[in-house]
Design a protein around this motif. Sequence first.
Motif, PDB file in Angstrom:
ATOM      1  N   LEU A 150       0.829  -1.132  -0.164  1.00 21.23           N
ATOM      2  CA  LEU A 150       0.082   0.130  -0.164  1.00 21.23           C
ATOM      3  C   LEU A 150       0.681   1.243  -0.102  1.00 21.23           C
ATOM      4  CD1 LEU A 150      -2.777  -0.776   2.758  1.00 21.23           C
ATOM      5  CD2 LEU A 150      -3.249  -0.643   0.234  1.00 21.23           C
ATOM      6  N   PRO A 151       0.381   2.357  -0.515  1.00 22.44           N
ATOM      7  CA  PRO A 151       1.011   3.548  -0.299  1.00 22.44           C
ATOM      8  C   PRO A 151       1.505   3.768   1.202  1.00 22.44           C
ATOM      9  CG  PRO A 151      -0.761   3.960  -1.818  1.00 22.44           C
ATOM     10  CD  PRO A 151      -0.892   2.562  -1.185  1.00 22.44           C
ATOM     11  N   SER A 152       2.245   4.641   1.262  1.00 20.35           N
ATOM     12  CA  SER A 152       2.753   5.182   2.787  1.00 20.35           C
ATOM     13  C   SER A 152       1.803   5.858   3.244  1.00 20.35           C
ATOM     14  CB  SER A 152       4.143   5.774   2.709  1.00 20.35           C
ATOM     15  OG  SER A 152       3.992   7.287   2.205  1.00 20.35           O
ATOM     16  N   GLU A 153       1.725   5.991   4.936  1.00 21.21           N
ATOM     17  CA  GLU A 153       0.798   6.860   5.548  1.00 21.21           C
ATOM     18  C   GLU A 153       0.847   8.355   4.959  1.00 21.21           C
ATOM     19  OE1 GLU A 153       1.317   6.390   9.732  1.00 21.21           O
ATOM     20  OE2 GLU A 153       1.158   4.291   9.735  1.00 21.21           O
ATOM     21  N   ALA A 154       1.812   8.718   4.825  1.00 23.11           N
ATOM     22  CA  ALA A 154       2.234  10.156   4.224  1.00 23.11           C
ATOM     23  C   ALA A 154       1.346  10.038   2.856  1.00 23.11           C
ATOM     24  CB  ALA A 154       3.676  10.496   4.070  1.00 23.11           C
ATOM     25  N   ALA A 155       1.813   9.154   2.189  1.00 26.12           N
ATOM     26  CA  ALA A 155       0.901   9.287   0.598  1.00 26.12           C
ATOM     27  C   ALA A 155      -0.517   9.311   0.898  1.00 26.12           C
ATOM     28  CB  ALA A 155       1.509   8.402  -0.379  1.00 26.12           C
ATOM     29  N   LEU A 156      -1.096   8.460   1.780  1.00 20.55           N
ATOM     30  CA  LEU A 156      -2.620   8.369   1.717  1.00 20.55           C
ATOM     31  C   LEU A 156      -2.909   9.668   2.647  1.00 20.55           C
ATOM     32  CD1 LEU A 156      -2.785   4.636   3.050  1.00 20.55           C
ATOM     33  CD2 LEU A 156      -3.378   5.656   0.915  1.00 20.55           C
ATOM     34  N   ARG A 157      -2.140  10.183   3.508  1.00 19.83           N
ATOM     35  CA  ARG A 157      -2.731  11.384   4.322  1.00 19.83           C
ATOM     36  C   ARG A 157      -2.833  12.714   3.094  1.00 19.83           C
ATOM     37  NH1 ARG A 157       1.720  13.657   6.980  1.00 19.83           N
ATOM     38  NH2 ARG A 157       0.802  15.597   7.097  1.00 19.83           N
ATOM     39  N   GLU A 158      -1.817  12.659   2.118  1.00 21.67           N
ATOM     40  CA  GLU A 158      -1.708  13.619   1.250  1.00 21.67           C
ATOM     41  C   GLU A 158      -2.974  13.438   0.020  1.00 21.67           C
ATOM     42  OE1 GLU A 158       0.044  16.894  -0.330  1.00 21.67           O
ATOM     43  OE2 GLU A 158       0.393  15.870   1.095  1.00 21.67           O
ATOM     44  N   GLU A 159      -3.375  12.158  -0.081  1.00 25.14           N
ATOM     45  CA  GLU A 159      -4.414  11.909  -1.065  1.00 25.14           C
ATOM     46  C   GLU A 159      -5.752  12.065  -0.533  1.00 25.14           C
ATOM     47  OE1 GLU A 159      -6.652   7.921  -3.097  1.00 25.14           O
ATOM     48  OE2 GLU A 159      -4.393   7.570  -2.368  1.00 25.14           O
ATOM     49  N   GLY A 178      -6.166  14.192   2.403  1.00 29.45           N
ATOM     50  CA  GLY A 178      -6.414  15.430   2.975  1.00 29.45           C
ATOM     51  C   GLY A 178      -6.748  15.078   4.349  1.00 29.45           C
ATOM     52  N   VAL A 179      -6.322  14.110   5.270  1.00 34.47           N
ATOM     53  CA  VAL A 179      -6.452  14.014   6.878  1.00 34.47           C
ATOM     54  C   VAL A 179      -5.395  13.883   7.370  1.00 34.47           C
ATOM     55  CG1 VAL A 179      -8.913  13.148   6.270  1.00 34.47           C
ATOM     56  CG2 VAL A 179      -6.957  11.679   6.344  1.00 34.47           C
ATOM     57  N   ALA A 180      -5.676  13.787   8.816  1.00 29.45           N
ATOM     58  CA  ALA A 180      -4.539  13.665   9.723  1.00 29.45           C
ATOM     59  C   ALA A 180      -3.936  12.250   9.639  1.00 29.45           C
ATOM     60  CB  ALA A 180      -4.893  14.159  11.068  1.00 29.45           C
ATOM     61  N   ARG A 181      -2.797  11.967  10.105  1.00 23.77           N
ATOM     62  CA  ARG A 181      -2.307  10.781  10.222  1.00 23.77           C
ATOM     63  C   ARG A 181      -2.993   9.717  11.098  1.00 23.77           C
ATOM     64  NH1 ARG A 181       3.724   9.770  12.828  1.00 23.77           N
ATOM     65  NH2 ARG A 181       4.045   7.339  12.036  1.00 23.77           N
ATOM     66  N   SER A 182      -3.484  10.087  12.330  1.00 17.50           N
ATOM     67  CA  SER A 182      -4.364   9.364  12.897  1.00 17.50           C
ATOM     68  C   SER A 182      -5.538   8.675  12.320  1.00 17.50           C
ATOM     69  CB  SER A 182      -4.712  10.097  14.369  1.00 17.50           C
ATOM     70  OG  SER A 182      -5.493  11.205  14.064  1.00 17.50           O
ATOM     71  N   THR A 183      -6.179   9.562  11.512  1.00 12.94           N
ATOM     72  CA  THR A 183      -7.416   9.176  10.668  1.00 12.94           C
ATOM     73  C   THR A 183      -7.065   7.961   9.726  1.00 12.94           C
ATOM     74  OG1 THR A 183      -8.047  11.389  10.970  1.00 12.94           O
ATOM     75  CG2 THR A 183      -9.108  10.056   9.204  1.00 12.94           C
ATOM     76  N   ILE A 184      -5.770   8.119   8.897  1.00 10.87           N
ATOM     77  CA  ILE A 184      -5.291   7.293   8.135  1.00 10.87           C
ATOM     78  C   ILE A 184      -5.123   5.970   8.801  1.00 10.87           C
ATOM     79  CG2 ILE A 184      -3.247   6.328   6.426  1.00 10.87           C
ATOM     80  CD1 ILE A 184      -5.406   8.517   5.443  1.00 10.87           C
ATOM     81  N   ARG A 185      -4.320   6.156  10.392  1.00 12.86           N
ATOM     82  CA  ARG A 185      -4.134   4.694  10.951  1.00 12.86           C
ATOM     83  C   ARG A 185      -5.235   3.942  11.460  1.00 12.86           C
ATOM     84  NH1 ARG A 185       1.277   5.472  14.612  1.00 12.86           N
ATOM     85  NH2 ARG A 185       2.674   5.716  12.918  1.00 12.86           N
ATOM     86  N   ARG A 186      -6.407   4.840  11.630  1.00  9.49           N
ATOM     87  CA  ARG A 186      -7.598   4.279  12.093  1.00  9.49           C
ATOM     88  C   ARG A 186      -8.178   3.606  10.815  1.00  9.49           C
ATOM     89  NH1 ARG A 186     -11.731   7.594  15.405  1.00  9.49           N
ATOM     90  NH2 ARG A 186     -12.414   5.692  15.799  1.00  9.49           N
ATOM     91  N   ALA A 187      -8.013   3.839   9.833  1.00 12.25           N
ATOM     92  CA  ALA A 187      -8.590   3.312   8.550  1.00 12.25           C
ATOM     93  C   ALA A 187      -7.781   2.088   8.164  1.00 12.25           C
ATOM     94  CB  ALA A 187      -8.468   4.266   7.006  1.00 12.25           C
TER      95      ALA A 187
END
Length: 160
Positions: free
Chosen positions: A33-42, A44-53
């Motif tokens: 999968l793309p990195s957390e940073a790439a998903l955050r960018e895609e 437009g949310v906080a890192r914690s939101t990506i981690r929960r997903a």
Amino acid sequence: MCPRVTPWGTYTQIAETLRQRIVSGALEPGTVLPSEAALREEFGVARSTIRRALASLEADKLIKARPGTGRVVCAPGGSAEGASGDLPQYRRIADALRDQITRGDFAAGDALPSESALVRQYDVSRGTARRALVELEASGLVVSLQGKGRFVRGADTPRS
């Protein structure tokens, strides 16, 4: 500066989007999968939101975290496909080098590829490459000479 406000449940929408990509085959088993940073960018949310997903997808056994690699899409049975199985990336590199030493591709006294060369060859971080080389040192196959590199241990090479 005002903290970013993310609507409640946004992580479930992100998880569902990623789930659809997996189910549709856009993200095949074994794909990193793309990195957390790439998903955050895609998204437009906080890192914690990506981690929960991502945690939601891991709980559903759709993805699996692999040390040194990242999160990998799992096969329908819940395992990440690929010839290398669930081994961390550093272990796969160490195993490949160990096989080369055993086959004689690297003879006693030969220099092993540098950390930088392994980073380029395997597209990994420097820490991952270093950990692979340290594992070979710990097994006694390789000796490290300060400022010169790592070499295949010969019969007459003292253990450190």
